[in-house]
Design a protein around this motif. Structure first.
Motif, PDB file in Angstrom:
ATOM      1  N   PRO A  38       1.740   9.122   8.060  1.00  0.00           N
ATOM      2  CA  PRO A  38       1.791   8.118   6.993  1.00  0.00           C
ATOM      3  C   PRO A  38       0.593   8.158   6.052  1.00  0.00           C
ATOM      4  O   PRO A  38       0.640   7.566   4.974  1.00  0.00           O
ATOM      5  CB  PRO A  38       1.846   6.795   7.757  1.00  0.00           C
ATOM      6  N   THR A  39      -0.488   8.828   6.436  1.00  0.00           N
ATOM      7  CA  THR A  39      -1.680   8.863   5.585  1.00  0.00           C
ATOM      8  C   THR A  39      -1.642  10.003   4.569  1.00  0.00           C
ATOM      9  O   THR A  39      -2.573  10.140   3.769  1.00  0.00           O
ATOM     10  CB  THR A  39      -2.944   9.012   6.454  1.00  0.00           C
ATOM     11  N   LEU A  40      -0.589  10.818   4.571  1.00  0.00           N
ATOM     12  CA  LEU A  40      -0.489  11.916   3.621  1.00  0.00           C
ATOM     13  C   LEU A  40      -0.184  11.404   2.214  1.00  0.00           C
ATOM     14  O   LEU A  40       0.386  10.326   2.040  1.00  0.00           O
ATOM     15  CB  LEU A  40       0.610  12.889   4.061  1.00  0.00           C
ATOM     16  N   SER A  41      -0.552  12.202   1.205  1.00  0.00           N
ATOM     17  CA  SER A  41      -0.199  11.885  -0.178  1.00  0.00           C
ATOM     18  C   SER A  41       1.164  12.506  -0.475  1.00  0.00           C
ATOM     19  O   SER A  41       1.252  13.662  -0.883  1.00  0.00           O
ATOM     20  CB  SER A  41      -1.263  12.421  -1.142  1.00  0.00           C
ATOM     21  N   ILE A  42       2.214  11.741  -0.254  1.00  0.00           N
ATOM     22  CA  ILE A  42       3.574  12.217  -0.432  1.00  0.00           C
ATOM     23  C   ILE A  42       4.066  11.830  -1.815  1.00  0.00           C
ATOM     24  O   ILE A  42       3.835  10.716  -2.283  1.00  0.00           O
ATOM     25  CB  ILE A  42       4.489  11.643   0.671  1.00  0.00           C
ATOM     26  N   ASN A  43       4.723  12.768  -2.486  1.00  0.00           N
ATOM     27  CA  ASN A  43       5.163  12.573  -3.874  1.00  0.00           C
ATOM     28  C   ASN A  43       3.985  12.199  -4.782  1.00  0.00           C
ATOM     29  O   ASN A  43       4.133  11.406  -5.717  1.00  0.00           O
ATOM     30  CB  ASN A  43       6.259  11.507  -3.963  1.00  0.00           C
ATOM     31  N   ARG A  44       2.817  12.748  -4.451  1.00  0.00           N
ATOM     32  CA  ARG A  44       1.596  12.554  -5.242  1.00  0.00           C
ATOM     33  C   ARG A  44       1.118  11.114  -5.271  1.00  0.00           C
ATOM     34  O   ARG A  44       0.403  10.710  -6.188  1.00  0.00           O
ATOM     35  CB  ARG A  44       1.793  13.085  -6.675  1.00  0.00           C
ATOM     36  N   ILE A  45       1.514  10.341  -4.286  1.00  0.00           N
ATOM     37  CA  ILE A  45       1.071   8.953  -4.189  1.00  0.00           C
ATOM     38  C   ILE A  45       0.088   8.854  -3.027  1.00  0.00           C
ATOM     39  O   ILE A  45       0.451   9.116  -1.886  1.00  0.00           O
ATOM     40  CB  ILE A  45       2.260   8.004  -3.961  1.00  0.00           C
ATOM     41  N   PRO A  46      -1.165   8.497  -3.280  1.00  0.00           N
ATOM     42  CA  PRO A  46      -2.175   8.479  -2.209  1.00  0.00           C
ATOM     43  C   PRO A  46      -1.930   7.352  -1.209  1.00  0.00           C
ATOM     44  O   PRO A  46      -1.263   6.349  -1.509  1.00  0.00           O
ATOM     45  CB  PRO A  46      -3.487   8.275  -2.965  1.00  0.00           C
ATOM     46  N   PHE A  47      -2.495   7.524  -0.032  1.00  0.00           N
ATOM     47  CA  PHE A  47      -2.339   6.522   1.019  1.00  0.00           C
ATOM     48  C   PHE A  47      -2.868   5.164   0.589  1.00  0.00           C
ATOM     49  O   PHE A  47      -2.314   4.125   0.965  1.00  0.00           O
ATOM     50  CB  PHE A  47      -3.051   6.983   2.293  1.00  0.00           C
ATOM     51  N   SER A  48      -3.924   5.142  -0.205  1.00  0.00           N
ATOM     52  CA  SER A  48      -4.484   3.861  -0.651  1.00  0.00           C
ATOM     53  C   SER A  48      -3.446   3.037  -1.424  1.00  0.00           C
ATOM     54  O   SER A  48      -3.406   1.811  -1.320  1.00  0.00           O
ATOM     55  CB  SER A  48      -5.725   4.087  -1.509  1.00  0.00           C
ATOM     56  N   THR A  49      -2.600   3.725  -2.191  1.00  0.00           N
ATOM     57  CA  THR A  49      -1.540   3.041  -2.919  1.00  0.00           C
ATOM     58  C   THR A  49      -0.464   2.538  -1.970  1.00  0.00           C
ATOM     59  O   THR A  49       0.042   1.415  -2.112  1.00  0.00           O
ATOM     60  CB  THR A  49      -0.922   3.981  -3.972  1.00  0.00           C
ATOM     61  N   ARG A  50      -0.118   3.362  -0.975  1.00  0.00           N
ATOM     62  CA  ARG A  50       0.853   2.926   0.036  1.00  0.00           C
ATOM     63  C   ARG A  50       0.327   1.669   0.752  1.00  0.00           C
ATOM     64  O   ARG A  50       1.080   0.716   0.988  1.00  0.00           O
ATOM     65  CB  ARG A  50       1.093   4.034   1.060  1.00  0.00           C
ATOM     66  N   ALA A  51      -0.950   1.696   1.101  1.00  0.00           N
ATOM     67  CA  ALA A  51      -1.544   0.562   1.811  1.00  0.00           C
ATOM     68  C   ALA A  51      -1.487  -0.701   0.956  1.00  0.00           C
ATOM     69  O   ALA A  51      -1.188  -1.800   1.455  1.00  0.00           O
ATOM     70  CB  ALA A  51      -2.988   0.877   2.196  1.00  0.00           C
ATOM     71  N   TYR A  52      -1.759  -0.559  -0.332  1.00  0.00           N
ATOM     72  CA  TYR A  52      -1.721  -1.715  -1.232  1.00  0.00           C
ATOM     73  C   TYR A  52      -0.337  -2.364  -1.221  1.00  0.00           C
ATOM     74  O   TYR A  52      -0.204  -3.592  -1.081  1.00  0.00           O
ATOM     75  CB  TYR A  52      -2.094  -1.294  -2.652  1.00  0.00           C
ATOM     76  N   TRP A  53       0.706  -1.547  -1.353  1.00  0.00           N
ATOM     77  CA  TRP A  53       2.048  -2.120  -1.440  1.00  0.00           C
ATOM     78  C   TRP A  53       2.549  -2.620  -0.098  1.00  0.00           C
ATOM     79  O   TRP A  53       3.334  -3.582  -0.049  1.00  0.00           O
ATOM     80  CB  TRP A  53       3.009  -1.113  -2.070  1.00  0.00           C
ATOM     81  N   MET A  54       2.093  -2.016   1.010  1.00  0.00           N
ATOM     82  CA  MET A  54       2.483  -2.563   2.308  1.00  0.00           C
ATOM     83  C   MET A  54       1.858  -3.947   2.500  1.00  0.00           C
ATOM     84  O   MET A  54       2.485  -4.857   3.057  1.00  0.00           O
ATOM     85  CB  MET A  54       2.065  -1.619   3.434  1.00  0.00           C
ATOM     86  N   ARG A  55       0.642  -4.118   2.017  1.00  0.00           N
ATOM     87  CA  ARG A  55       0.025  -5.455   2.070  1.00  0.00           C
ATOM     88  C   ARG A  55       0.791  -6.434   1.191  1.00  0.00           C
ATOM     89  O   ARG A  55       0.919  -7.615   1.533  1.00  0.00           O
ATOM     90  CB  ARG A  55      -1.439  -5.362   1.638  1.00  0.00           C
ATOM     91  N   GLN A  56       1.324  -5.972   0.071  1.00  0.00           N
ATOM     92  CA  GLN A  56       2.134  -6.839  -0.779  1.00  0.00           C
ATOM     93  C   GLN A  56       3.441  -7.225  -0.087  1.00  0.00           C
ATOM     94  O   GLN A  56       3.935  -8.338  -0.268  1.00  0.00           O
ATOM     95  CB  GLN A  56       2.434  -6.154  -2.119  1.00  0.00           C
ATOM     96  N   ALA A  57       3.981  -6.325   0.726  1.00  0.00           N
ATOM     97  CA  ALA A  57       5.176  -6.665   1.512  1.00  0.00           C
ATOM     98  C   ALA A  57       4.855  -7.778   2.499  1.00  0.00           C
ATOM     99  O   ALA A  57       5.661  -8.702   2.706  1.00  0.00           O
ATOM    100  CB  ALA A  57       5.704  -5.425   2.243  1.00  0.00           C
ATOM    101  N   ASN A  58       3.673  -7.715   3.113  1.00  0.00           N
ATOM    102  CA  ASN A  58       3.247  -8.815   3.989  1.00  0.00           C
ATOM    103  C   ASN A  58       3.123 -10.119   3.213  1.00  0.00           C
ATOM    104  O   ASN A  58       3.478 -11.194   3.707  1.00  0.00           O
ATOM    105  CB  ASN A  58       1.907  -8.483   4.647  1.00  0.00           C
ATOM    106  N   LEU A  59       2.616 -10.041   1.986  1.00  0.00           N
ATOM    107  CA  LEU A  59       2.410 -11.235   1.167  1.00  0.00           C
ATOM    108  C   LEU A  59       3.708 -11.772   0.568  1.00  0.00           C
ATOM    109  O   LEU A  59       3.723 -12.875   0.010  1.00  0.00           O
ATOM    110  CB  LEU A  59       1.415 -10.928   0.041  1.00  0.00           C
ATOM    111  N   ALA A  60       4.802 -11.014   0.674  1.00  0.00           N
ATOM    112  CA  ALA A  60       6.085 -11.468   0.133  1.00  0.00           C
ATOM    113  C   ALA A  60       6.697 -12.593   0.958  1.00  0.00           C
ATOM    114  O   ALA A  60       7.677 -13.212   0.537  1.00  0.00           O
ATOM    115  CB  ALA A  60       7.066 -10.296   0.063  1.00  0.00           C
ATOM    116  N   LEU A  61       6.115 -12.872   2.133  1.00  0.00           N
ATOM    117  CA  LEU A  61       6.617 -13.949   2.986  1.00  0.00           C
ATOM    118  C   LEU A  61       6.440 -15.292   2.299  1.00  0.00           C
ATOM    119  O   LEU A  61       5.521 -15.483   1.501  1.00  0.00           O
ATOM    120  CB  LEU A  61       5.874 -13.932   4.320  1.00  0.00           C
ATOM    121  N   ASP A  62       7.319 -16.252   2.640  1.00  0.00           N
ATOM    122  CA  ASP A  62       7.270 -17.551   1.966  1.00  0.00           C
ATOM    123  C   ASP A  62       6.211 -18.483   2.524  1.00  0.00           C
ATOM    124  O   ASP A  62       5.951 -19.538   1.950  1.00  0.00           O
ATOM    125  CB  ASP A  62       8.636 -18.236   1.998  1.00  0.00           C
TER     126      ASP A  62
END
Length: 235
Positions: A38-62
């Motif tokens: 999961p830490t690889l840069s897949i489709n030229r998207i770095p892991f730091s960006t993946r981490a940011y959006w996964m945290r946003q998924a956590n924050l999507a809770l009501d």
């Protein structure tokens, strides 16, 4: 798999559910082997960006500690530089709507369809164009999708599907699950267009705790919540 082996596994499951579960875990380990780290840069998207959006998924809770703490975000990484563009969010809404199919992913897809086709919104797409747009989007969800949601992801044709906590981890933490891995849904849906990329177990150190307290009274509540009559409630 030979018929004799299938019958042996079925007999073992009937006589020893624990042994059957061990076989399931072994099979899952074999199935998941093709998935990249999961830490690889897949489709030229770095892991730091993946981490940011996964945290946003956590924050999507009501709220900070809903019992069904499943959140999702849908992002456009193709039309912008940097982090990408948030298109919509969703969280498990079954208990508030009475619709048991409104898991976080299903809610996010439904919200995206509404936003993409809103004539007063930023996209104003025709329904057919909205359906086609999913092929350029990425869905992030803080836990591996059940087979219903994984199938919906494939029918939508997302460019990428990224999840955090695995189904096996959910099961180990007491959650009832339909034991079909997302990899298996992807494997069995090769006839569909837009095959998409599956990226597994991103930021599990941050997603796993969202699902660890519900069945373990000794596990600490998420930040901003406290134990109330055996459960966690927002402060």
């Amino acid at each position: 798999m030979r018929l004799r082996s299938v019958l042996q596994i079925a007999f073992s499951c009937f006589n020893s559910p624990a042994l059957c579960h061990e076989h399931h875990l072994h099979a899952r380990a074999t199935e998941q082997a093709p998935i990249g780290e999961p830490t690889l840069s897949i489709n030229r998207i770095p892991f730091s960006t993946r981490a940011y959006w996964m945290r946003q998924a956590n924050l999507a809770l009501d709220n900070p500690c809903p019992f069904a703490a499943f959140g999702s975000v849908i992002v456009n990484h193709t039309g912008s530089s940097g982090l990408g563009e948030l298109v919509c969010t969703g969280h498990n809404s079954g208990s508030t709507t009475g619709n048991p199919t409104l898991h976080g992913e299903m809610a996010a897809i439904s919200n995206c369809s509404r936003i993409l086709t809103d004539p007063t919104g930023p996209y104003n797409l025709a329904p057919s164009a909205a359906v086609a747009a999913f092929a350029g989007l990425t869905l992030y969800t803080n836990a591996e999708s059940c087979p219903m949601c994984a199938s919906a992801i494939r029918w939508a044709g997302f460019r990428e599907y990224v999840y955090g906590t695995s189904i096996d981890t959910l099961i180990a933490q007491g959650w009832g699950q339909i034991r079909i891995a997302s990899m298996e849904v992807f494997r069995q849906s090769f006839d569909l267009p837009n095959p998409g990329r599956l990226i597994a177990e991103v930021m599990t150190n941050e997603t796993d705790p969202f699902f660890a307290w519900q069945y373990d009274p000794d596990y600490p509540c998420p930040k901003g919540c406290s134990r109330v009559e055996g459960s966690c409630a927002a402060d």
